[in-house]
Motif scaffolding. Structure first.
Motif, PDB file in Angstrom:
ATOM      1  N   VAL A 107       5.948   8.169   5.163  1.00  0.00           N
ATOM      2  CA  VAL A 107       5.476   7.202   4.413  1.00  0.00           C
ATOM      3  C   VAL A 107       4.632   6.745   5.679  1.00  0.00           C
ATOM      4  O   VAL A 107       3.208   6.720   5.023  1.00  0.00           O
ATOM      5  CB  VAL A 107       6.800   5.907   3.872  1.00  0.00           C
ATOM      6  CG1 VAL A 107       5.623   4.691   3.796  1.00  0.00           C
ATOM      7  CG2 VAL A 107       7.622   6.766   2.819  1.00  0.00           C
ATOM      8  N   ALA A 108       4.781   7.053   6.767  1.00  0.00           N
ATOM      9  CA  ALA A 108       4.630   6.176   7.502  1.00  0.00           C
ATOM     10  C   ALA A 108       2.908   7.145   7.951  1.00  0.00           C
ATOM     11  O   ALA A 108       1.718   6.389   8.287  1.00  0.00           O
ATOM     12  CB  ALA A 108       4.755   6.603   8.780  1.00  0.00           C
ATOM     13  N   ILE A 109       3.304   8.399   7.151  1.00  0.00           N
ATOM     14  CA  ILE A 109       2.209   9.539   8.000  1.00  0.00           C
ATOM     15  C   ILE A 109       1.237  10.125   6.982  1.00  0.00           C
ATOM     16  O   ILE A 109      -0.277   9.150   6.731  1.00  0.00           O
ATOM     17  CB  ILE A 109       3.192  10.609   8.659  1.00  0.00           C
ATOM     18  CG1 ILE A 109       3.518  10.563   9.282  1.00  0.00           C
ATOM     19  CG2 ILE A 109       1.783  11.975   8.222  1.00  0.00           C
ATOM     20  CD1 ILE A 109       4.561  12.437   9.521  1.00  0.00           C
ATOM     21  N   GLY A 110       2.146   9.978   5.556  1.00  0.00           N
ATOM     22  CA  GLY A 110       0.816   9.967   4.024  1.00  0.00           C
ATOM     23  C   GLY A 110       0.381   8.843   3.484  1.00  0.00           C
ATOM     24  O   GLY A 110      -0.640   8.844   2.854  1.00  0.00           O
ATOM     25  N   MET A 111       0.924   7.708   3.598  1.00  0.00           N
ATOM     26  CA  MET A 111       0.760   6.173   2.890  1.00  0.00           C
ATOM     27  C   MET A 111      -1.350   5.766   3.706  1.00  0.00           C
ATOM     28  O   MET A 111      -1.968   5.532   3.392  1.00  0.00           O
ATOM     29  CB  MET A 111       1.102   5.125   3.313  1.00  0.00           C
ATOM     30  CG  MET A 111       0.738   3.696   2.975  1.00  0.00           C
ATOM     31  SD  MET A 111       2.368   2.408   2.842  1.00  0.00           S
ATOM     32  CE  MET A 111       3.614   3.024   1.446  1.00  0.00           C
ATOM     33  N   PRO A 112      -1.330   5.691   5.064  1.00  0.00           N
ATOM     34  CA  PRO A 112      -2.673   5.508   5.415  1.00  0.00           C
ATOM     35  C   PRO A 112      -3.881   6.590   5.322  1.00  0.00           C
ATOM     36  O   PRO A 112      -5.187   6.337   4.671  1.00  0.00           O
ATOM     37  CB  PRO A 112      -2.452   5.980   7.351  1.00  0.00           C
ATOM     38  CG  PRO A 112      -1.248   5.563   7.466  1.00  0.00           C
ATOM     39  CD  PRO A 112      -0.406   6.527   6.810  1.00  0.00           C
ATOM     40  N   LEU A 113      -3.160   8.257   4.913  1.00  0.00           N
ATOM     41  CA  LEU A 113      -3.830   8.957   4.456  1.00  0.00           C
ATOM     42  C   LEU A 113      -3.945   9.080   3.042  1.00  0.00           C
ATOM     43  O   LEU A 113      -5.320   9.133   2.254  1.00  0.00           O
ATOM     44  CB  LEU A 113      -3.351  10.554   4.583  1.00  0.00           C
ATOM     45  CG  LEU A 113      -3.277  10.075   5.859  1.00  0.00           C
ATOM     46  CD1 LEU A 113      -2.130  12.093   5.756  1.00  0.00           C
ATOM     47  CD2 LEU A 113      -4.887  11.517   6.597  1.00  0.00           C
ATOM     48  N   ILE A 114      -3.241   8.088   2.159  1.00  0.00           N
ATOM     49  CA  ILE A 114      -3.508   8.125   0.797  1.00  0.00           C
ATOM     50  C   ILE A 114      -4.667   6.727   0.177  1.00  0.00           C
ATOM     51  O   ILE A 114      -5.148   6.941  -0.588  1.00  0.00           O
ATOM     52  CB  ILE A 114      -2.303   7.575   0.040  1.00  0.00           C
ATOM     53  CG1 ILE A 114      -1.664   9.038   0.001  1.00  0.00           C
ATOM     54  CG2 ILE A 114      -2.276   7.148  -1.390  1.00  0.00           C
ATOM     55  CD1 ILE A 114      -0.179   8.673  -0.313  1.00  0.00           C
ATOM     56  N   ALA A 123      -6.827  -0.114   6.474  1.00  0.00           N
ATOM     57  CA  ALA A 123      -6.319  -0.582   6.898  1.00  0.00           C
ATOM     58  C   ALA A 123      -4.784  -1.115   6.744  1.00  0.00           C
ATOM     59  O   ALA A 123      -3.514  -1.149   7.871  1.00  0.00           O
ATOM     60  CB  ALA A 123      -6.819  -1.772   7.493  1.00  0.00           C
ATOM     61  N   MET A 124      -4.247  -1.755   5.304  1.00  0.00           N
ATOM     62  CA  MET A 124      -3.509  -2.504   5.343  1.00  0.00           C
ATOM     63  C   MET A 124      -2.426  -1.629   5.163  1.00  0.00           C
ATOM     64  O   MET A 124      -1.330  -1.244   5.592  1.00  0.00           O
ATOM     65  CB  MET A 124      -3.109  -3.032   3.776  1.00  0.00           C
ATOM     66  CG  MET A 124      -4.396  -4.208   4.902  1.00  0.00           C
ATOM     67  SD  MET A 124      -4.041  -5.436   2.574  1.00  0.00           S
ATOM     68  CE  MET A 124      -5.486  -4.556   1.697  1.00  0.00           C
ATOM     69  N   ALA A 125      -2.732  -0.076   4.945  1.00  0.00           N
ATOM     70  CA  ALA A 125      -2.141   1.032   4.715  1.00  0.00           C
ATOM     71  C   ALA A 125      -1.801   1.472   6.293  1.00  0.00           C
ATOM     72  O   ALA A 125       0.020   2.175   6.457  1.00  0.00           O
ATOM     73  CB  ALA A 125      -2.198   2.216   4.033  1.00  0.00           C
ATOM     74  N   ILE A 126      -1.786   1.100   7.066  1.00  0.00           N
ATOM     75  CA  ILE A 126      -1.333   1.646   8.701  1.00  0.00           C
ATOM     76  C   ILE A 126      -0.674   0.671   9.380  1.00  0.00           C
ATOM     77  O   ILE A 126       0.384   0.959   9.875  1.00  0.00           O
ATOM     78  CB  ILE A 126      -2.769   1.669   9.610  1.00  0.00           C
ATOM     79  CG1 ILE A 126      -3.793   2.911   9.477  1.00  0.00           C
ATOM     80  CG2 ILE A 126      -2.483   2.023  11.075  1.00  0.00           C
ATOM     81  CD1 ILE A 126      -5.447   3.085  10.240  1.00  0.00           C
ATOM     82  N   ALA A 127      -0.932  -0.808   8.577  1.00  0.00           N
ATOM     83  CA  ALA A 127       0.051  -1.878   9.848  1.00  0.00           C
ATOM     84  C   ALA A 127       0.955  -1.482   8.425  1.00  0.00           C
ATOM     85  O   ALA A 127       2.518  -1.814   8.560  1.00  0.00           O
ATOM     86  CB  ALA A 127      -0.371  -3.267   8.551  1.00  0.00           C
ATOM     87  N   VAL A 128       1.351  -0.899   7.084  1.00  0.00           N
ATOM     88  CA  VAL A 128       2.577  -0.890   6.193  1.00  0.00           C
ATOM     89  C   VAL A 128       3.111   0.283   6.781  1.00  0.00           C
ATOM     90  O   VAL A 128       4.428   0.275   6.657  1.00  0.00           O
ATOM     91  CB  VAL A 128       2.302  -1.220   5.114  1.00  0.00           C
ATOM     92  CG1 VAL A 128       3.531  -0.349   4.043  1.00  0.00           C
ATOM     93  CG2 VAL A 128       1.547  -1.432   3.831  1.00  0.00           C
ATOM     94  N   SER A 129       2.745   1.510   7.271  1.00  0.00           N
ATOM     95  CA  SER A 129       3.174   2.431   7.545  1.00  0.00           C
ATOM     96  C   SER A 129       3.669   1.611   9.603  1.00  0.00           C
ATOM     97  O   SER A 129       4.835   2.989   9.633  1.00  0.00           O
ATOM     98  CB  SER A 129       1.816   3.793   8.051  1.00  0.00           C
ATOM     99  OG  SER A 129       1.101   3.852   6.650  1.00  0.00           O
ATOM    100  N   GLY A 164       1.347  -2.960  -3.054  1.00  0.00           N
ATOM    101  CA  GLY A 164       1.483  -3.877  -1.999  1.00  0.00           C
ATOM    102  C   GLY A 164      -0.521  -4.346  -1.307  1.00  0.00           C
ATOM    103  O   GLY A 164      -0.701  -4.782  -1.910  1.00  0.00           O
ATOM    104  N   GLY A 165      -0.528  -3.335  -0.202  1.00  0.00           N
ATOM    105  CA  GLY A 165      -2.038  -3.048  -0.003  1.00  0.00           C
ATOM    106  C   GLY A 165      -3.484  -3.522  -1.367  1.00  0.00           C
ATOM    107  O   GLY A 165      -4.602  -3.905  -1.357  1.00  0.00           O
ATOM    108  N   MET A 166      -2.322  -2.259  -2.211  1.00  0.00           N
ATOM    109  CA  MET A 166      -4.079  -2.590  -3.485  1.00  0.00           C
ATOM    110  C   MET A 166      -3.969  -3.669  -3.851  1.00  0.00           C
ATOM    111  O   MET A 166      -5.062  -4.172  -4.224  1.00  0.00           O
ATOM    112  CB  MET A 166      -3.747  -1.500  -4.444  1.00  0.00           C
ATOM    113  CG  MET A 166      -3.541   0.376  -3.980  1.00  0.00           C
ATOM    114  SD  MET A 166      -3.349   0.783  -5.475  1.00  0.00           S
ATOM    115  CE  MET A 166      -3.275   2.341  -3.974  1.00  0.00           C
TER     116      MET A 166
END
Length: 430
Positions: free
Chosen positions: A60-67, A357-363, A121-123
């Protein structure tokens, strides 16, 4: 207290995307405890459960910012639907591997493949930021609402997952989570009128190539949001906060199991979420005062202090009722921290980079959860069940140290204009 929140939903389309996102996030809150119970029941090892959970959260940590970057580029709907439908395949593969007694590494592989999901949640927060871009007080209110909804999901999700796993079948929790998550994500993506606009990549690259705006230059549009120092501080602080969440979850399940009351573990985890949910709703009604960075530091300090309560209860051999009270109190410290952290991100990053940016935080949170789960699983195998509460207490103290060390980067200045093609230039001093 709820009157200000009704004002948010006077805007067209907000009720629909909020309810759909709530359904999708409910499924995510069910997966953690459902996975732990499934593997502990079928394989008899909390350590293996923690390792498998860690593999998924690293994915998740790797894929979420890419998504998140794809979402900023192509839009929420075009990315969310295929991603969520794809994730159902490895999820079914995991259930089959557990059922058929496949090697442990296959569980890690399947769960990692199933875990790279869009950040719903970020969306939702990105939609609010777009709709409320000219109303900062309402943005604070919306962020508090979203945090409370997150906690509401994590209050109901673990209980639902535990009930399904213990009364129907160990696999029932993950099966239900997969189905509910897919339906919620598709319904969320269908709400197109509140979807933020996507980045006009060609126009942004052209403006960057001409050097327009501060910090512009060829390829400026592709720079990572991590170039903003405050986001790096927030990501590291959230990583430590994730360790709190992961260790609390697994330690609480192991503690209840050691006392012979495993089904009660979901209710204990719900107490943490209930405390955070109440605190988030109250915090949203308070008018923000002072710099957001200072409020963030106060929130992290309160979280670190309150997490000493479950540590004292666990080491003292307290019963489940007293532990539940301690967990509720500890939960009240997390919401203000998360709300203010997300507010800082929205102030420091332009709209066209918010999802990433929010995906990075969640990651960062997810990496922390994986670390906390692995440490707590190993400790549950080799030490007394209450000893595991040292990990969330220590992680909260680490979060405070990181926030203090990076406090000069957390001064929230004016929100960068979305019309400029360059990345935001953030002052590191006030």
């Amino acid at each position: 207290m709820l009157a200000p929140y009704r004002r948010l939903f006077s805007r067209p389309g907000t009720v629909a995307f909020t309810l759909a996102g709530l359904l999708a996030r409910l499924s995510m809150s069910m997966t953690g405890v459902s996975l732990v119970v499934l593997i502990a029941e079928r394989r008899g090892s909390y350590a293996l459960a923690g390792t498998v959970a860690a593999a998924g959260l690293v994915a998740v940590a790797i894929g979420m910012p890419l998504i998140g970057r794809l979402v900023d580029r192509f839009g929420q709907a075009r990315v969310t639907v295929p991603a969520v439908l794809y994730n159902l395949v490895p999820l079914c593969g995991l259930l089959l591997c557990v059922r058929l007694g496949a090697p442990d590494w296959t569980l890690c592989l399947c769960w990692a493949a199933a875990s790279a999901v869009p950040n719903l949640g970020g969306m939702a927060r990105a939609r609010w930021a777009h709709l409320l871009r000219d109303a900062p007080d309402d943005r604070h209110l919306a962020n508090s609402l979203e945090q409370s909804l997150d906690e509401l999901c994590f209050m109901a999700g673990p209980v639902l997952g535990m009930v399904l796993c213990t009364t129907v079948a160990p696999e029932a929790g993950l099966l239900t989570a997969g189905g509910v998550g897919a339906v919620g994500a598709v319904l969320f993506a269908a709400q197109r009128r509140t979807e933020p606009p996507t980045t006009d990549r060609a126009a942004a690259n052209a403006a960057a190539a001409t050097g327009s705006g501060p910090g512009a230059g060829p390829g400026a549009v592709d720079r990572s949001p991590l170039r903003v120092p405050a986001l790096r501080v927030l990501a590291l602080t959230f990583l430590s906060t994730g360790m709190v969440f992961g260790a609390l979850d697994l330690t609480t399940v192991a503690y209840a199991d050691a006392l012979g009351h495993r089904p009660v573990a979901g209710g204990l985890l719900a107490m943490v979420a209930a405390g955070s949910c109440v605190a988030g709703l109250v915090f949203g009604t308070l008018r923000p005062t002072g710099p957001a960075g200072a409020r963030f530091l106060r929130g992290v300090a309160a979280m670190a202090g309150l997490l000493l309560l479950p540590l004292a209860a666990g080491l003292g051999g307290a019963g489940l009722a007293l532990l539940g009270v301690a967990l509720f109190a500890a939960g009240t410290g997390t919401a203000p921290t998360m709300v203010t952290g997300m507010t800082l991100i929205q102030e420091l990053l332009p709209q066209r980079r918010l999802n990433e940016a929010m995906a990075i935080a969640v990651s960062g949170i997810m990496i922390g959860i994986s670390t906390g789960s692995a440490l707590a699983g190993a400790l549950a195998e080799h030490a007394g069940p209450g000893a595991g509460y040292w990990i969330p207490a220590g992680a909260a103290a680490l979060a405070l140290l990181i926030a203090l060390a990076g406090r000069r980067h957390l001064g929230a200045g004016p929100r960068p204009s979305d019309r400029t093609a360059s990345e935001p230039t953030v002052s590191t001093t006030r």
